[in-house]
Motif scaffolding. Sequence first.
Motif, PDB file in Angstrom:
ATOM      1  N   TYR A 163      -5.095   6.247  -8.336  1.00 19.41           N
ATOM      2  CA  TYR A 163      -5.849   6.267  -6.908  1.00 19.41           C
ATOM      3  C   TYR A 163      -5.731   4.650  -6.440  1.00 19.41           C
ATOM      4  CZ  TYR A 163      -7.535  11.154  -7.646  1.00 19.41           C
ATOM      5  OH  TYR A 163      -7.773  12.383  -8.075  1.00 19.41           O
ATOM      6  N   GLN A 164      -5.560   4.536  -5.228  1.00 20.11           N
ATOM      7  CA  GLN A 164      -5.851   3.230  -4.666  1.00 20.11           C
ATOM      8  C   GLN A 164      -7.200   3.326  -3.673  1.00 20.11           C
ATOM      9  OE1 GLN A 164      -2.174   2.317  -2.701  1.00 20.11           O
ATOM     10  NE2 GLN A 164      -2.250   3.920  -1.292  1.00 20.11           N
TER      11      GLN A 164
ATOM     12  N   LEU B 145      -3.564   6.726   6.365  1.00 18.30           N
ATOM     13  CA  LEU B 145      -3.573   6.407   4.876  1.00 18.30           C
ATOM     14  C   LEU B 145      -4.915   7.320   4.282  1.00 18.30           C
ATOM     15  CD1 LEU B 145      -1.973   4.796   2.894  1.00 18.30           C
ATOM     16  CD2 LEU B 145      -3.844   2.903   3.392  1.00 18.30           C
ATOM     17  N   ALA B 146      -5.904   7.392   4.738  1.00 17.50           N
ATOM     18  CA  ALA B 146      -7.113   7.667   3.987  1.00 17.50           C
ATOM     19  C   ALA B 146      -6.936   9.203   3.747  1.00 17.50           C
ATOM     20  CB  ALA B 146      -8.420   7.352   4.752  1.00 17.50           C
TER      21      ALA B 146
ATOM     22  N   GLU C  66       0.301   7.691  -2.469  1.00 21.17           N
ATOM     23  CA  GLU C  66      -0.801   7.899  -3.366  1.00 21.17           C
ATOM     24  C   GLU C  66      -2.176   8.234  -2.893  1.00 21.17           C
ATOM     25  OE1 GLU C  66       0.682   4.630  -6.994  1.00 21.17           O
ATOM     26  OE2 GLU C  66      -1.108   4.056  -5.672  1.00 21.17           O
TER      27      GLU C  66
ATOM     28  N   VAL D 169     -10.766   4.802   1.330  1.00 22.65           N
ATOM     29  CA  VAL D 169     -10.831   3.530   1.963  1.00 22.65           C
ATOM     30  C   VAL D 169     -12.497   3.292   2.075  1.00 22.65           C
ATOM     31  CG1 VAL D 169     -10.565   2.581   4.349  1.00 22.65           C
ATOM     32  CG2 VAL D 169      -9.013   3.871   3.590  1.00 22.65           C
TER      33      VAL D 169
ATOM     34  N   ILE E  78      -9.403   0.885  -1.099  1.00 20.74           N
ATOM     35  CA  ILE E  78      -9.017  -0.387  -0.144  1.00 20.74           C
ATOM     36  C   ILE E  78     -10.296  -0.696   0.569  1.00 20.74           C
ATOM     37  CG2 ILE E  78      -7.760  -0.866   2.001  1.00 20.74           C
ATOM     38  CD1 ILE E  78      -5.696   0.964   0.942  1.00 20.74           C
TER      39      ILE E  78
ATOM     40  N   THR F 187      -5.589   7.941  -1.438  1.00 27.53           N
ATOM     41  CA  THR F 187      -6.191   6.678  -1.219  1.00 27.53           C
ATOM     42  C   THR F 187      -7.699   6.839  -0.615  1.00 27.53           C
ATOM     43  OG1 THR F 187      -4.021   5.839  -0.615  1.00 27.53           O
ATOM     44  CG2 THR F 187      -6.095   4.694   0.522  1.00 27.53           C
TER      45      THR F 187
ATOM     46  N   ILE G  12      -7.074  -4.343  -2.667  1.00 31.45           N
ATOM     47  CA  ILE G  12      -6.532  -3.110  -3.011  1.00 31.45           C
ATOM     48  C   ILE G  12      -6.718  -2.954  -4.385  1.00 31.45           C
ATOM     49  CG2 ILE G  12      -4.538  -1.725  -3.029  1.00 31.45           C
ATOM     50  CD1 ILE G  12      -3.585  -3.851  -0.900  1.00 31.45           C
TER      51      ILE G  12
ATOM     52  N   HIS H   1      -6.933  -0.115  -7.962  1.00 29.27           N
ATOM     53  CA  HIS H   1      -6.553   1.198  -8.497  1.00 29.27           C
ATOM     54  C   HIS H   1      -7.552   1.645  -9.620  1.00 29.27           C
ATOM     55  CE1 HIS H   1      -3.043  -1.152  -6.556  1.00 29.27           C
ATOM     56  NE2 HIS H   1      -2.721   0.091  -6.118  1.00 29.27           N
TER      57      HIS H   1
ATOM     58  N   ILE I  30       0.911  -1.257   0.013  1.00 28.47           N
ATOM     59  CA  ILE I  30      -0.150   0.029  -0.211  1.00 28.47           C
ATOM     60  C   ILE I  30       0.910   1.381  -0.007  1.00 28.47           C
ATOM     61  CG2 ILE I  30      -1.741   1.331   1.247  1.00 28.47           C
ATOM     62  CD1 ILE I  30      -2.824  -1.606   2.409  1.00 28.47           C
TER      63      ILE I  30
END
Length: 336
Positions: free
Chosen positions: A221-222, A251-252, A172, A176, A224, A174, A211, A213, A168
């Motif tokens: 973008y990722q 992360l979010a 990038e 969630v 999750i 992200t 995960i 993209h 992860i």
Amino acid sequence: MIFEGLPTTPRSEELIDKAFSRAARSGRAKSGLEAQQSMLQTAGNILSDNLENVVTEWPDFGVVDPFYRELADAVLRRELDARTGEDGAEQVGLDALRASLSEVTWASRQVETIQREYNTKLRKTDPETARKHRKQAFARMADVVEEVEADLLRVGEARNALRDLPDIRPDEPTIVVAGYPNVGKSSFVNGVTRADNEIASYPFTTRGIQIGHFERNHIRYQIIDTPGLLDRPADERNDIENQAVSALTHLADAVVFVVDASGSCGYPLDAQLALRDAAVDRFDAPVLTVCNKSDRSRDVEADAYMSVTEDENVDAVLDLAVETVDWEPDLPSRSG
């Protein structure tokens, strides 16, 4: 991923055998005092360098992204036994790993000290006395390396626990995806991402996280989905799982919280909204309430409505999430 390239950590016996066997070979190529000096130099260098390399191969956790730092701590709290520090307090997680790395650094420096001490003794002596000094040095070096055997084992266990964490990328943008089971989270992630979605496993989830993209305006973008973490209240998670959720808060950039107003997911709407409110309190990132299965019911106040199974407004929800992230890439400045 920052832990992926960590090398295998040697055992103390393995290090000692390697150092002394190579020292013996170097000694056979010379004679007399020079042979003893060469053996001492070879063994000392191999032991101190290999011990130092064990430590320097690890990233500096002071500058590691907070997501990976908290995630690593959560994993190690689960995987590693606690150790007792000099103050008698139990150390767990990253603290235990740092303590072991510090002990390995100490051992490397101790070997260097022994090497310098006996180098001095070997300068002005006869070959037989030099041989006795060299053997004393070897015994002391071996004692030092054996003293950190437990620390080398702990570092090796930490490496094994962390090297297979999901790739992860904190750099990038992200999104969630959260919500109770069966509300359509995974179907949404599958529907908006490329076909090569990665399915990866955290050590503290019963199912692999997903995960995906996608790209918007040349920005990757990722997205999750984390079953086993964000699909139940905090009081039903253990401490390590809650820490993993804490890592995700770093992360979010946006949270898409999916609810099912029809109740066909098996969870009442008020429970779903309570979990949503907990996510709002937990995450610093904006939380979007998205009503899925809107073809069955829209009986909830939401930021967006969609039906993944009917392919209604799915892209619009993704566009809203991208707009909410409001990601501005770092572009190189142009001078002149």
